[in-house]
Design an enzyme around this catalytic site. Structure first.
Site, PDB file in Angstrom:
ATOM      1  N   HIS A   1       0.812  -1.205   0.000  1.00 44.34           N
ATOM      2  CA  HIS A   1       0.000   0.000   0.000  1.00 44.34           C
ATOM      3  C   HIS A   1       0.851   1.263   0.000  1.00 44.34           C
ATOM      4  CE1 HIS A   1      -3.883   1.961   0.488  1.00 44.34           C
ATOM      5  NE2 HIS A   1      -3.254   2.846   1.227  1.00 44.34           N
TER       6      HIS A   1
ATOM      7  N   HIS B   1      -4.017   4.939  10.635  1.00 38.21           N
ATOM      8  CA  HIS B   1      -2.994   5.966  10.778  1.00 38.21           C
ATOM      9  C   HIS B   1      -3.527   7.116  11.622  1.00 38.21           C
ATOM     10  CE1 HIS B   1      -5.208   6.507   6.997  1.00 38.21           C
ATOM     11  NE2 HIS B   1      -4.985   7.815   7.065  1.00 38.21           N
TER      12      HIS B   1
END
Length: 392
Positions: free
Chosen positions: A267, A304
């Site tokens: 990713h 995140h």
């Protein structure tokens, strides 16, 4: 961006006499950034570009904001803001989010806008749907779905829609341009950039309109909410009176479908999706693309924590994999504020395994100062999005 163009009639030497066939002198105007120290263009007017015969106050749409308190991720349903399109794309904007660096508004319009000039910063207007023409003092730019229209600060322009147009308006208090890491030291887009100069559409040749007094709506720094005020100038002749111009400062269009996505075995972080930047914020777009091809790759984002920024995602089209199960759909904005760790809905992680491509289109704005809610954002907050990660 520093990409030289010349349109219409200009003299062979700048700051020299340029006359019409009848001997009358055209008026030269320098439109430049950062005083006389950055990009600029020279425009040659039939009339006097500084002339004003009357002025009055323009009461701007509500520009007040309120803090995102308590601190929450939020889901804003922009399509609920307007029941019809009986308005224009300037005066009909509703403020969704804003801070001292950038303001995000949404507008739906089918009327020709007044002549308009934003004197506070550049505008980047993304066309969600609909088509028309952006008429400017530099010339005209036809637009359609997926277009970004970059309008430099203090450019006189108006929006001429054909039917209903939905527009996502990003207004800066600075200038907006391509990411610096994609530019050479002379301003050329480099080989690793996800688009190049061929993808940018410049205005047509300028148009001279021999019309009398008209109104120009000006948004400028002042004493109102967010330090903004509005004024309407009545000018003695139509400002579209430019016979020619040249330079490196002008409006242009870029279609999101010309953005070439950068992918990898695992990713890739959001900066690979960046398309423009301003002072203290960036603009990214997520386009249909092949996804990570490591045999054990997880295609949706990892969780995140936004340590330094607020992340604002506007969902335009397709099926956004990471937000399945959260109520997000076309016309939604997700607000993920700094200080809140966010990522995919839990069920979306397993569901994404083995995917070879994503069919999604979204525009993201990341800011480096907290965003507050405008009246439009407050009006369409679903109030429950922050609970979606706990529902699986």
């Amino acid at each position: 961006m520093a990409h030289y163009r010349s349109a219409g009639l200009v003299p062979p030497k700048r700051h020299t006499q340029h006359r019409a066939a009848d001997g009358s002198l055209y008026r030269e105007e320098l439109m430049g950034e950062e005083g006389f120290s950055s990009d600029s263009s020279l425009l040659y007017h039939v009339g006097v570009p500084s002339a004003i015969v009357e002025a009055r106050t323009w009461d701007l749409p509500d520009q007040a904001t309120t803090p995102n308190e308590p601190l929450l991720p939020r889901h804003l349903r922009l399509h609920d803001l307007f029941a019809d399109a009986d308005r224009d794309l300037v005066r009909g904007r509703r403020l969704v989010l804003g801070n001292g660096d950038v303001r995000i508004s949404y507008a739906v319009g089918d009327h020709v806008s007044p002549l308009y000039r934003n004197a506070t910063g550049d505008e980047c207007v993304f066309i969600e749907s609909g088509s028309g023409v952006l008429e400017t003092v530099f010339g005209h730019l036809p637009f359609g779905p997926g277009d970004y229209l970059l309008v430099p600060r203090a450019t006189t322009h108006r929006w001429v829609p054909v039917g209903e147009v939905r527009a996502y308006c990003i207004e800066a208090n600075s200038h907006i341009g391509p990411p610096k890491r994609y530019l050479s030291r002379f301003g050329q887009l480099l080989e690793h950039a996800p688009y190049c100069e061929r993808d940018l559409r410049a205005p047509s040749n300028p148009e001279v309109r021999d019309e009398g007094a008209v109104e120009v709506y000006v948004k400028h720094r002042g004493s109102g909410p967010a330090g903004l005020s509005g004024t309407v100038h009545v000018v003695p002749r139509h400002p579209f009176d430019v016979v020619g111009w040249d330079g490196c400062l002008y409006p242009y269009a870029f279609n999101v479908r010309d953005f070439e996505p950068i992918t990898g075995r695992v990713h890739q972080p959001p900066p690979v999706h960046q398309v423009f930047e301003g002072n203290n914020f960036v603009i990214c777009n997520f386009v249909p693309r092949k996804v990570d091809y490591h045999p054990l790759a997880i295609p949706v984002p990892y969780y995140h924590s936004n340590v330094d920024s607020d992340e604002i995602m506007f969902y335009v089209d397709g099926d956004y994999e990471a937000r399945k199960g959260s109520g997000i759909g076309k016309g939604s904005i997700s607000v993920h504020p700094g200080g809140h760790s966010h990522g995919p809905q839990p069920s979306a992680i397993e569901a994404s395994l083995g995917a070879e491509s994503f069919d999604e289109l979204a525009v993201m704005v990341d800011t480096f100062r907290p965003l507050e809610l405008g009246e439009g954002g407050r009006a369409v907050d679903d109030g429950v999005y922050h609970l979606s990660w706990g529902r699986g």
